[in-house]
Design an enzyme around this catalytic site. Structure first.
Site, PDB file in Angstrom:
ATOM      1  N   CYS A   1      -5.385  -2.747   2.979  1.00 43.56           N
ATOM      2  CA  CYS A   1      -5.207  -2.604   4.425  1.00 43.56           C
ATOM      3  C   CYS A   1      -6.468  -2.928   5.209  1.00 43.56           C
ATOM      4  O   CYS A   1      -6.847  -4.087   5.354  1.00 43.56           O
ATOM      5  CB  CYS A   1      -4.695  -1.201   4.731  1.00 43.56           C
ATOM      6  SG  CYS A   1      -4.082  -1.006   6.437  1.00 43.56           S
TER       7      CYS A   1
ATOM      8  N   GLU B   1       0.838  -1.199   0.000  1.00 40.20           N
ATOM      9  CA  GLU B   1       0.000   0.000   0.000  1.00 40.20           C
ATOM     10  C   GLU B   1       0.878   1.255   0.000  1.00 40.20           C
ATOM     11  O   GLU B   1       1.894   1.315   0.693  1.00 40.20           O
ATOM     12  CB  GLU B   1      -0.896  -0.016   1.235  1.00 40.20           C
ATOM     13  CG  GLU B   1      -1.789   1.201   1.383  1.00 40.20           C
ATOM     14  CD  GLU B   1      -2.512   1.242   2.709  1.00 40.20           C
ATOM     15  OE1 GLU B   1      -3.463   2.030   2.825  1.00 40.20           O
ATOM     16  OE2 GLU B   1      -2.123   0.496   3.638  1.00 40.20           O
TER      17      GLU B   1
ATOM     18  N   LYS C   1      -9.687   2.257  -2.817  1.00 43.21           N
ATOM     19  CA  LYS C   1     -10.136   1.720  -1.536  1.00 43.21           C
ATOM     20  C   LYS C   1     -11.538   2.211  -1.215  1.00 43.21           C
ATOM     21  O   LYS C   1     -11.819   3.409  -1.257  1.00 43.21           O
ATOM     22  CB  LYS C   1      -9.160   2.144  -0.434  1.00 43.21           C
ATOM     23  CG  LYS C   1      -9.419   1.515   0.923  1.00 43.21           C
ATOM     24  CD  LYS C   1      -8.314   1.898   1.899  1.00 43.21           C
ATOM     25  CE  LYS C   1      -8.508   1.228   3.250  1.00 43.21           C
ATOM     26  NZ  LYS C   1      -7.436   1.586   4.197  1.00 43.21           N
TER      27      LYS C   1
END
Length: 499
Positions: free
Chosen positions: A376, A264, A322
């Site tokens: 994440c 990430e 995301k």
């Protein structure tokens, strides 16, 4: 026993709080990195033994909340780490964050105890069912926070395989069942308690998978690249090219794999600013597709935390933004108002926050197939892993666990990744900035990894996928339905028995 319970109920609130909080912390030892599931079983058993001694509804609520506070304050102790990255600015918030997280998560358990004592005072079975329901709600309400679920203590055991049938909440059901069974050992139902504990532990032995099999040569080779960029240096301009050059070097070494994966926000520039330089990344990958994390802006200047799939010649094949952002980390609820007060979150997020992505996965990896992209925080939400009708080949998670220190946080995050693989019956490629980067097979076994705090790269075969699991098809609905059925049935039975 009755006299001792009465003495406990009659003791001061401070003594009761301290005792129950310690018991809760002991129960927290079941979470990674300790994995002492027996401590959780015994801790819950102690709670269920003490609960019937509560004299009033308020006392019952307080007792269970205090236990939950100890459990969550211990299990979520890593929450102070992000505030210590820039300790001069955010350090003062650390103790408040821990107290609020512990108290807030425990409030779900306290609410369960309040309802249980209202419906059937002192009944341990009803409290247990409502605690499971509280964990379900904690996973969903206010965007959800299913971290340190009680069921996570089974990850290191054979019972983790049960997640393929009912996900994390079925695992929570089993740990609560064990706690109730321990309490039964000091009652007239000790035989039932012994039999139940024996059955659950036998199931754990039966379902424990063996060592990972030797993988076939024709499987795709994935290179996991871990740059080990400490959070306090990650966004420092003096180190930006240091870490990028490290990624390029580790990517260009050795034989060419079938896929290269970076973590990430691996690149500390905006995607918009490096369009002309993507060929440098492609040259390092030497024709292999490259997955990397980066931030970007769209035409309306909205910021995104993104995963990019890049092909030959620096061609961007796919971008996944995301979708489930971290509250107060990647965006600020009520950002306009709080932004005027200078609150911008802990993450370096281009203003007052990122914008959630609108397009779900999967993404296509050339030569490999479909992958479910996760960035994440998204890896902790079992119920949100969805894909189209075509079953994907793998789960693909990139993360920056440098926020969470070197102890409990990264290891708990890894344990949840193992559960996602079991639930879906899919291997997971997990690449973290500072570790733990790992290849996880469809049974949740780690076949190879890079430890915390090192830079390096490993080439690992991608394990095969298993047939679609029950959980991948039905999600949490069956477990929630059974939970509602059991809770309603027990309440009706207790009412009829009392009449």
């Amino acid at each position: 026993m009755a006299n001792r319970l009465a003495q406990f109920a009659a003791s001061s609130a401070g003594v009761r709080f301290g005792s129950l909080a310690v018991l809760g912390a002991i129960a927290g030892l079941g979470q990674a990195p300790y994995d002492l599931w027996i401590a959780t079983v015994l801790g819950l058993g102690a709670l269920f033994i003490l609960y019937p001694a509560s004299r009033t509804r308020r006392q019952a609520t307080f007792h269970v909340w205090a236990f939950g506070f100890g459990y969550f304050a211990f299990s979520l102790r890593w929450i102070v780490e992000p505030f210590l990255v820039d300790i001069a600015t955010h350090g003062w918030m650390a103790p408040f964050a821990l107290i609020l997280m512990g108290a807030g998560a425990a409030a779900f358990w306290g609410a369960a105890a309040w309802l249980a004592s209202r419906l059937a005072p002192g009944h341990v079975g009803l409290l247990g069912l409502l605690l499971i329901g509280a964990e379900v709600l904690r996973s969903l309400i206010l965007t959800g926070f299913p971290w340190a679920l009680l069921g996570h203590v089974w990850v290191s055991t054979g019972l983790a395989q049960v997640a393929a049938f009912g996900g994390p909440h079925l695992l929570t059901f089993l740990i609560v069942l064990c706690g109730v069974s321990v309490a039964a050992l000091v009652s007239r139902a000790r035989i039932i308690g012994l039999v139940t504990l024996g059955l659950v532990l036998s199931l754990s032995l039966v379902m424990r998978p063996g060592p990972p099999p030797i993988l076939q040569d024709e499987l795709p080779i994935i290179r996991l690249v871990q740059p080990n960029a400490p959070q306090h240096q990650k966004w420092d301009p003096a180190y930006t090219d240091v870490f990028l050059n490290r990624l390029l070097r580790l990517t260009a070494e050795g034989e060419v794999p079938d896929l290269v994966v970076w973590p990430e926000t691996a690149i500390a520039y905006l995607l918009n600013h490096i369009d002309d330089d993507l060929s440098l990344l492609s040259d390092a990958a030497r024709g292999a597709p490259l997955v990397f994390g980066i931030q970007r802006r769209d035409a309306q200047a909205r910021a995104y935390n993104s995963l990019v799939v890049m092909g030959r010649g620096g061609e961007v094949l796919s971008i996944y933004d995301k979708r489930h952002l971290v509250p107060f980390g990647e965006y600020i609820p009520g950002a306009r108002f709080l932004g005027q007060m200078g609150a911008t979150g802990l993450a370096r997020n281009l203003g007052v926050g990122f914008t959630p992505g609108a397009t779900p996965g999967p993404v296509t990896l050339p030569g490999i197939g479909k992958a479910v992209p996760l960035i994440c925080y998204e890896g902790i939400f079992a119920e949100e892993i969805t894909y189209a009708d075509t079953r994907p080949r793998l789960l693909l998670l990139i993360t920056n666990d440098a926020w969470f220190g070197q102890a409990a946080g990264p290891r708990q995050h890894l344990a949840q990744a193992q559960l996602r693989a079991i639930e879906q019956g899919l291997p997971m490629v997990r690449v973290a900035n500072t570790g733990i980067s790992a290849m996880i097979d469809a049974s949740g076994r780690i076949t190879a990894f890079l430890p915390l705090g090192v830079d390096g790269a490993i080439d690992v075969p991608l394990p095969p996928a298993r047939p679609a699991t029950i959980y991948s098809r039905w999600g949490d609905a069956p477990v929630i339905f059974i939970l509602l059925l059991l809770t309603t049935g027990l309440y009706v039975w207790l009412r009829r028995d009392s009449d």
